[in-house]
Design a protein around this motif. Structure first.
Motif, mmCIF file in Angstrom:
data_model
loop_
_atom_site.group_PDB
_atom_site.id
_atom_site.type_symbol
_atom_site.label_atom_id
_atom_site.label_comp_id
_atom_site.label_asym_id
_atom_site.label_seq_id
_atom_site.Cartn_x
_atom_site.Cartn_y
_atom_site.Cartn_z
ATOM 1 N N LYS A 86 11.898 -21.907 -43.751
ATOM 2 C CA LYS A 86 10.718 -21.127 -43.355
ATOM 3 C C LYS A 86 11.118 -19.968 -42.434
ATOM 4 O O LYS A 86 10.489 -18.915 -42.444
ATOM 5 C CB LYS A 86 9.697 -22.019 -42.649
ATOM 6 N N ARG A 87 12.137 -20.206 -41.620
ATOM 7 C CA ARG A 87 12.557 -19.198 -40.644
ATOM 8 C C ARG A 87 12.994 -17.903 -41.334
ATOM 9 O O ARG A 87 12.577 -16.806 -40.956
ATOM 10 C CB ARG A 87 13.698 -19.738 -39.785
ATOM 11 N N VAL A 131 10.141 -15.770 -42.810
ATOM 12 C CA VAL A 131 9.332 -15.176 -41.733
ATOM 13 C C VAL A 131 10.073 -13.991 -41.118
ATOM 14 O O VAL A 131 9.495 -12.922 -40.893
ATOM 15 C CB VAL A 131 8.975 -16.241 -40.657
ATOM 16 N N HIS A 157 10.238 -11.060 -43.701
ATOM 17 C CA HIS A 157 8.947 -10.428 -43.982
ATOM 18 C C HIS A 157 8.291 -9.857 -42.717
ATOM 19 O O HIS A 157 7.941 -8.677 -42.669
ATOM 20 C CB HIS A 157 8.001 -11.440 -44.649
ATOM 21 N N ASP A 158 8.123 -10.680 -41.692
ATOM 22 C CA ASP A 158 7.342 -10.267 -40.517
ATOM 23 C C ASP A 158 8.121 -9.429 -39.510
ATOM 24 O O ASP A 158 7.529 -8.609 -38.812
ATOM 25 C CB ASP A 158 6.762 -11.494 -39.821
ATOM 26 N N VAL A 168 6.131 -18.282 -45.674
ATOM 27 C CA VAL A 168 5.756 -17.336 -44.616
ATOM 28 C C VAL A 168 4.459 -17.807 -43.954
ATOM 29 O O VAL A 168 4.352 -17.834 -42.721
ATOM 30 C CB VAL A 168 5.627 -15.898 -45.167
ATOM 31 N N ARG A 169 3.472 -18.182 -44.755
ATOM 32 C CA ARG A 169 2.183 -18.639 -44.223
ATOM 33 C C ARG A 169 2.361 -19.888 -43.356
ATOM 34 O O ARG A 169 1.856 -19.965 -42.234
ATOM 35 C CB ARG A 169 1.222 -18.896 -45.384
ATOM 36 N N THR A 170 3.113 -20.862 -43.850
ATOM 37 C CA THR A 170 3.346 -22.099 -43.104
ATOM 38 C C THR A 170 4.156 -21.821 -41.834
ATOM 39 O O THR A 170 3.878 -22.374 -40.766
ATOM 40 C CB THR A 170 4.089 -23.125 -43.988
ATOM 41 N N ARG A 179 4.227 -19.057 -40.102
ATOM 42 C CA ARG A 179 3.340 -18.411 -39.129
ATOM 43 C C ARG A 179 2.465 -19.446 -38.413
ATOM 44 O O ARG A 179 2.267 -19.363 -37.203
ATOM 45 C CB ARG A 179 2.444 -17.390 -39.819
ATOM 46 N N LYS A 180 1.936 -20.379 -39.166
ATOM 47 C CA LYS A 180 1.090 -21.416 -38.557
ATOM 48 C C LYS A 180 1.892 -22.240 -37.560
ATOM 49 O O LYS A 180 1.407 -22.555 -36.474
ATOM 50 C CB LYS A 180 0.506 -22.328 -39.644
ATOM 51 N N LEU A 192 4.544 -21.273 -35.925
ATOM 52 C CA LEU A 192 4.826 -20.416 -34.757
ATOM 53 C C LEU A 192 3.603 -20.352 -33.836
ATOM 54 O O LEU A 192 3.731 -20.434 -32.611
ATOM 55 C CB LEU A 192 5.232 -19.009 -35.191
ATOM 56 N N ALA A 193 2.427 -20.191 -34.432
ATOM 57 C CA ALA A 193 1.195 -20.141 -33.627
ATOM 58 C C ALA A 193 1.014 -21.453 -32.867
ATOM 59 O O ALA A 193 0.648 -21.449 -31.682
ATOM 60 C CB ALA A 193 -0.006 -19.870 -34.528
#
Length: 181
Positions: free
Chosen positions: A123-124, A127, A130-131, A155-157, A159-160, A162-163
């Motif tokens: 996932k890293r 992210v 892209h981000d 990317v979506r997972t 981000r979640k 990270l939040a």
């Protein structure tokens, strides 16, 4: 021989009668101080300003040194439009604020790297690509050899997660001094 309506101005009258004194005074006011003179005279003032900006217990030696490096580097360009003290104060503020911003940026980057390291590598990487690096999802998929939907999901997972990581972090207390400066 002077008309009555002209007021006497002691300093100006003396300078008009003695042009040599006027030239000596002007050259004295415009002379550039030596680097040693600048450091010796203005070091306490600079340190006082730095202590006000960073706090009384902060280690400001590096910033103090950076201020005087900038002052001495810029001294040949000092035009004398302002008082030397005012000019040095402005340089002190500029260097101090830049140092403070660099520290905050460095702390923010450190927090970001800790947050990213909390993600699984699968996932890293999407992210980051892209981000942070600005690649499109399609480009990330091509770079990693993964299907577009998989990359979008990672990317979506990511981000979640990270939040969630940021939400769990203790909030830093901000002092009034930091807000005002």
């Amino acid at each position: 021989d002077r008309p009555e309506f002209v007021r006497r101005r002691p300093g100006v009258d003396v300078l008009r009668r003695r042009p040599g004194v006027a030239l000596a005074l002007i050259s004295h006011l415009r002379r550039k101080p030596s680097p040693e003179e600048v450091v010796k005279t203005h070091a306490p003032q600079v340190m006082r300003h730095l202590r006000r900006i960073f706090g009384p217990h902060a280690d400001v030696d590096d910033v103090f040194q950076a201020v005087f490096v900038e002052i001495l580097r810029s001294l040949p360009r000092f035009r004398g439009d302002a008082q030397l003290k005012t000019w040095i104060h402005r340089i002190t503020l500029n260097v101090a604020y830049q140092a403070r911003d660099d520290i905050a940026r460095s702390e923010s980057l450190g927090t970001l790297y800790r947050a990213l390291s909390s993600l699984e590598p699968k996932k890293r990487l999407p992210v980051i690509l892209h981000d942070i690096e600005g690649h499109t999802l399609k480009e990330v998929g091509e770079l990693l050899g993964r299907p577009l939907q998989t990359v979008a999901s990672q990317v979506r997972t990511g981000r979640k997660e990270l939040a969630h990581w940021y939400a769990e972090q203790p909030k830093k207390k901000v002092s009034l001094r930091e807000v005002r400066s």
